[in-house]
Design a protein around this motif. Structure first.
Motif, short mmCIF file in Angstrom:
data_model
loop_
_atom_site.label_atom_id
_atom_site.label_comp_id
_atom_site.label_asym_id
_atom_site.label_seq_id
_atom_site.Cartn_x
_atom_site.Cartn_y
_atom_site.Cartn_z
N THR A 7 -26.40 4.00 -12.46
CA THR A 7 -25.42 2.93 -12.66
C THR A 7 -24.08 3.34 -12.09
O THR A 7 -23.76 4.52 -12.02
N HIS A 8 -23.32 2.37 -11.69
CA HIS A 8 -21.99 2.61 -11.14
C HIS A 8 -21.00 1.79 -11.95
O HIS A 8 -21.20 0.59 -12.17
N VAL A 9 -19.94 2.42 -12.39
CA VAL A 9 -18.94 1.74 -13.21
C VAL A 9 -18.09 0.84 -12.33
O VAL A 9 -17.51 1.29 -11.33
N VAL A 10 -18.03 -0.43 -12.69
CA VAL A 10 -17.23 -1.39 -11.94
C VAL A 10 -15.87 -1.52 -12.61
O VAL A 10 -15.76 -1.94 -13.76
N ASP A 11 -14.83 -1.13 -11.90
CA ASP A 11 -13.47 -1.24 -12.39
C ASP A 11 -12.89 -2.54 -11.83
O ASP A 11 -12.75 -2.70 -10.62
N ASN A 12 -12.55 -3.47 -12.71
CA ASN A 12 -12.10 -4.80 -12.27
C ASN A 12 -10.79 -4.77 -11.52
O ASN A 12 -10.42 -5.77 -10.89
N LEU A 13 -10.07 -3.67 -11.60
CA LEU A 13 -8.81 -3.56 -10.87
C LEU A 13 -9.01 -2.90 -9.50
O LEU A 13 -8.06 -2.77 -8.73
N TRP A 14 -10.25 -2.47 -9.24
CA TRP A 14 -10.54 -1.78 -7.97
C TRP A 14 -11.76 -2.36 -7.25
O TRP A 14 -12.06 -1.93 -6.13
N CYS A 15 -12.46 -3.29 -7.84
CA CYS A 15 -13.71 -3.78 -7.26
C CYS A 15 -13.69 -5.29 -7.07
O CYS A 15 -13.34 -6.04 -8.00
N ILE A 16 -14.09 -5.74 -5.88
CA ILE A 16 -14.29 -7.17 -5.63
C ILE A 16 -15.76 -7.47 -5.94
O ILE A 16 -16.65 -6.78 -5.44
N GLU A 17 -16.01 -8.50 -6.73
CA GLU A 17 -17.37 -8.76 -7.19
C GLU A 17 -17.88 -10.13 -6.73
O GLU A 17 -17.12 -11.09 -6.62
N GLU A 18 -19.18 -10.18 -6.53
CA GLU A 18 -19.91 -11.42 -6.33
C GLU A 18 -21.04 -11.40 -7.37
O GLU A 18 -21.94 -10.56 -7.30
N ASN A 19 -20.97 -12.31 -8.33
CA ASN A 19 -21.89 -12.25 -9.46
C ASN A 19 -23.06 -13.22 -9.36
O ASN A 19 -23.90 -13.27 -10.26
N ARG A 20 -23.10 -13.99 -8.30
CA ARG A 20 -24.25 -14.85 -8.05
C ARG A 20 -24.34 -15.12 -6.57
O ARG A 20 -23.32 -15.22 -5.88
N ARG A 122 -33.09 -12.33 -10.04
CA ARG A 122 -32.29 -12.41 -11.27
C ARG A 122 -31.42 -11.16 -11.41
O ARG A 122 -31.64 -10.16 -10.75
N GLU A 123 -30.40 -11.29 -12.25
CA GLU A 123 -29.45 -10.20 -12.52
C GLU A 123 -28.81 -9.68 -11.23
O GLU A 123 -28.62 -8.48 -11.05
N TYR A 124 -28.46 -10.63 -10.37
CA TYR A 124 -27.86 -10.26 -9.08
C TYR A 124 -26.38 -9.91 -9.26
O TYR A 124 -25.65 -10.57 -10.01
N LYS A 125 -25.97 -8.89 -8.54
CA LYS A 125 -24.56 -8.52 -8.52
C LYS A 125 -24.27 -7.71 -7.26
O LYS A 125 -25.08 -6.88 -6.85
N ARG A 126 -23.15 -8.00 -6.65
CA ARG A 126 -22.74 -7.23 -5.47
C ARG A 126 -21.24 -6.98 -5.57
O ARG A 126 -20.49 -7.86 -5.98
N TRP A 127 -20.82 -5.77 -5.18
CA TRP A 127 -19.40 -5.48 -5.29
C TRP A 127 -18.99 -4.40 -4.28
O TRP A 127 -19.78 -3.56 -3.89
N LEU A 128 -17.74 -4.50 -3.87
CA LEU A 128 -17.12 -3.51 -2.98
C LEU A 128 -16.12 -2.72 -3.80
O LEU A 128 -15.20 -3.30 -4.39
#
Length: 749
Positions: A7-20, A122-128
């Protein structure tokens, strides 16, 4: 089998997310998730691509107004770009080439290919992760055969070993059993703006353990891509070709509870690299390095390289998470897009994240982006200016083609510096860029005290551009000089008389040229003689430069209530915006013909306000306020360069609700999923604009162009409780801390 997916911790102040996954926004995220290291850049496309999104469609893309253009590709556009690798175009001289796609990894079970559109996901997530430029994707794939696979992808373009891209896929079988087929390859079936720039594609078999594609471009370059592969379990790999594609193919029986990790590494080298050795020698060297050192060590060096970038570039905002993520995203792309050690290239208008502007360079580099580099990475700023010096010969050719001596910098430039813009309005009349470059050079010198740059390189640029200006002006009956037939920063008025911005820039450039030559003559007679001989400089020329500088008209003075955009601005027609502009979510230019627009008072972007931003001491507070109140209502902001300028000026005036409105607009240009602004690439000038809006606007930093000491006059947005950033200034580093109550300047070293 290998361990389970990490698992990789997603920091909302450092990561751009696409949740679907959404087909309509996929292309936007491809642009927003672009990775790179200055040397090469890849859009954030899926490893397996999208079904039906052909990348080799050939067509003729007609150069036009990109703001209003409807893109050809709707779902997906791969992008692999190396700054400086350009090709011939039938309507242009040079355009950047979209190179073969080396990220391909296809997963197949019982003839069912993983495809984000067609597969059950299902449970898709992508982030930079902006901290280290790593792109992640996780999902559960429910196959038609009843096998559930958890897939975790990770990839990065190494910031330390700039020729390497590393990819990893972790596969965990949640349920079911079946044979997984894996294909990992390189796909040259790619076109750039519908054009085929590949003269020859060779899939070479060098009897090694790698796959290899060598591409010969119509620009005369050779690009070699080598890929190697490894897996946590024994897989018998075969090398196959299909049309021009080459790939590894392997299979593995998987059962519930099994885990498999696949690593793919690709090295990319070209014949324009400043390195010794053949392409194959260098390409193999980097792959051998990977297999010797391993993923973790290369990642650690990559991560440390990013840490060093962020150390002096990060801006910390307390109280506004949306603004915090936006500025970090924009800083990430500025860092990524800059090739700080290659002065043969600059930063293209889409930040090497798309094809929209053909990979060309504009005035954005000097006016919008350079301040960020001046104050975070001065060496990179110097390098961007060196690009202009290195393309001075191209600027000379531009002037000659227009019938002038000296040098005229291109409105749209590429590696040669010759004019690439096919639209006559901009190529012929948007000439302020030639003076903008000299202004930017002095901004750099005044900020860094790198006087040697002007003496060693800048003087040639200044003399040659001055020669152009002396011939480009016209003398009127009163003995004063004018600039006729000029397009200023506002591109919706193409042929005006004495544009205030352009004339002020030219006057500055000529004055600095005359002053510099006089100073060198007084202080360094030998050096001055060398300049005279090298440039064929005559004393009469210097006198003419002084005369034009002194007598060039500025259509305003300290008593002017409203500074005119141009001397003839009031003669243009007024516009009923409410009657014409029916849908404000779309550019104004979509609702008015070019002919009517070109005779109307409807601005595309800041013009007079840009002038006031760059020459703040020239204008009174009343003039600034009057200009904002007059021009903002008739400015369409169709250009991404506009909102940040207005936001800075609004902050200067203390009109914080308006400044915050423009802050939101600047952030949304590339961050908004609804607007999908990054689909064709990053608006990289707007990235620099947001940095300036925060530093010059909200922190109130007075430009180093006009003061020796750091001066701040902060106006923080309502939600912001603290603003912190690091500033390079006169060879030192300072930490700036701003709160509602006070501000502090701390010298670091």
């Amino acid at each position: 089998m290998s361990k389970k997916n990490q698992t990789h911790v997603v920091d909302n102040l450092w990561c751009i997310e696409e949740n679907r996954f959404n087909q309509d926004t996929n292309k936007h995220f491809e642009g927003l998730f672009t990775q790179g290291n200055g040397y090469m850049h890849v859009r954030g496309s899926f490893e397996e691509g999208l079904r039906g999104a052909a990348q080799d469609e050939e067509y003729m893309r007609m150069p036009a107004n990109v703001t209003l253009e409807q893109p050809r590709h709707t779902k997906s556009k791969w992008g692999t770009f190396i700054p400086g690798i350009v090709g011939k175009h039938p309507l242009l001289k040079e355009e950047i080439i979209n190179l073969p796609y080396f990220l391909g990894i296809d997963l197949i079970i019982a003839d069912e290919e993983l495809n984000m559109e067609a597969s059950t996901i299902r449970e898709y997530k992508r982030w930079l992760d902006l901290r280290d430029g790593c792109l992640y994707r996780s999902l559960i794939w429910e196959t038609e055969q009843g096998i559930d696979l958890k897939l975790c992808y990770k990839r990065f373009v190494s910031m330390e070993e700039k020729h390497l891209c590393l990819q990893q896929v972790q596969i965990e079988v949640l349920s079911g059993e079946g044979i997984l087929d894996i294909r990992c390859g390189i796909n040259p079936e790619v076109r750039t703006n519908g054009f085929n720039h590949f003269k020859e594609v060779l899939t070479e078999d060098n009897n090694s353990e790698y796959i290899c594609t060598k591409t010969i471009t119509d620009g005369g370059n050779s690009v070699l891509m080598l890929s190697g592969i490894s897996a946590s379990e024994n897989i018998c790999w075969s090398r196959l070709t299909q049309n021009q594609r080459i790939f590894f193919s392997g299979s593995r029986l998987l059962k519930a509870g099994d885990c498999l990790e696949i690593q793919k590494v690709t090295s990319v080298v070209t014949d324009r690299d400043l390195e010794e050795g053949t392409l194959i020698e260098r390409g193999e060297k980097y792959l051998k390095y990977f297999f010797k050192e391993g993923w973790e060590k290369i990642y650690e060096r990559h991560s440390r390289a990013w840490d060093s970038k962020w150390l002096y570039s990060d801006i910390e905002i307390t109280g506004d998470d949306e603004a915090q993520l936006a500025i970090r995203t924009y800083i990430y792309h500025l860092i990524r897009a800059n090739s700080e050690n290659d002065s043969r290239v600059a930063i293209c208008a889409k930040g090497y994240a798309g094809e929209a502007y053909f990979g060309h360079y504009f005035w954005d580099t000097e006016i919008n982006m350079l301040p960020f580099f001046i104050h975070t990475n001065p060496q990179a700023a110097r390098n961007l200016l060196m690009y202009r010096y290195n393309t001075l010969e191209g600027a000379r050719k531009n002037a000659l083609e227009n019938g002038y001596e000296g040098a005229k910098y291109a409105w749209e430039a590429s590696v040669t510096g010759e004019e690439q813009c096919p639209c006559w309005q901009y190529a012929d009349h948007e000439i302020h860029i030639t003076a903008d470059i000299i202004y930017a050079m002095y901004h750099y010198v005044n900020s860094t005290e790198d006087i040697a740059f002007v003496r060693n390189f800048g003087v040639d640029m200044m003399v040659e551009t001055a020669r152009y200006w002396v011939q480009r002006v016209d003398r009127n009956k009163d003995g004063y000089y004018e600039l006729l037939g000029v397009m200023g920063p506002d591109e919706y008025l193409p042929i005006t008389r004495n544009n205030a911005f352009t004339n002020r820039m030219v006057k500055f450039s000529l004055e600095k040229t005359a002053d510099l030559l006089q100073k060198i003559k007084q202080e360094d007679a030998k050096g001055y003689l060398e300049i005279e001989n090298r440039l064929g400089l005559k004393e009469l020329e210097i006198e003419k430069i002084k005369e034009v500088a002194e007598k060039l008209i500025l259509p305003y003075d300290e008593n002017t209530d409203i500074v005119p955009q141009s001397e003839d601005f009031e003669s243009y027609a007024d516009v009923d915006f409410n009657a014409i502009w029916k849908d404000r979510t779309k550019p104004f230019g979509n609702f008015i013909s070019q002919e009517k627009n070109y005779r109307s008072k409807a601005l595309k972007q800041a013009d007079v306000l840009e002038l006031m931003l760059l020459y703040p001491d020239d204008f009174t507070r009343e003039q600034l306020t009057n200009a904002y109140d007059y021009y903002e209502p008739i400015t369409t902001h169709d250009s991404s360069l506009s909102a940040s300028v207005h936001g800075i000026v609004a902050a200067w005036m203390g009109r914080m609700p308006e400044a915050e409105k423009f802050l939101k607009k600047v952030m949304d240009i590339d961050m908004s999923e609804e607007k999908k602004g990054a689909a064709e690439g990053i608006h990289i000038a707007n990235c620099g604009g947001l940095w300036q809006m925060i530093v010059y606007g909200f922190a109130g930093l007075k430009s180093a162009m006009w003061c020796d000491e750091i001066q701040l006059a902060p106006h923080l947005p309502d939600k912001w409780t603290k603003l912190e950033f690091t500033l390079a200034w006169h060879g030192k580093r300072y930490r700036i801390t701003v709160t509602k109550e006070k501000h502090e300047i701390t010298e670091l070293y």
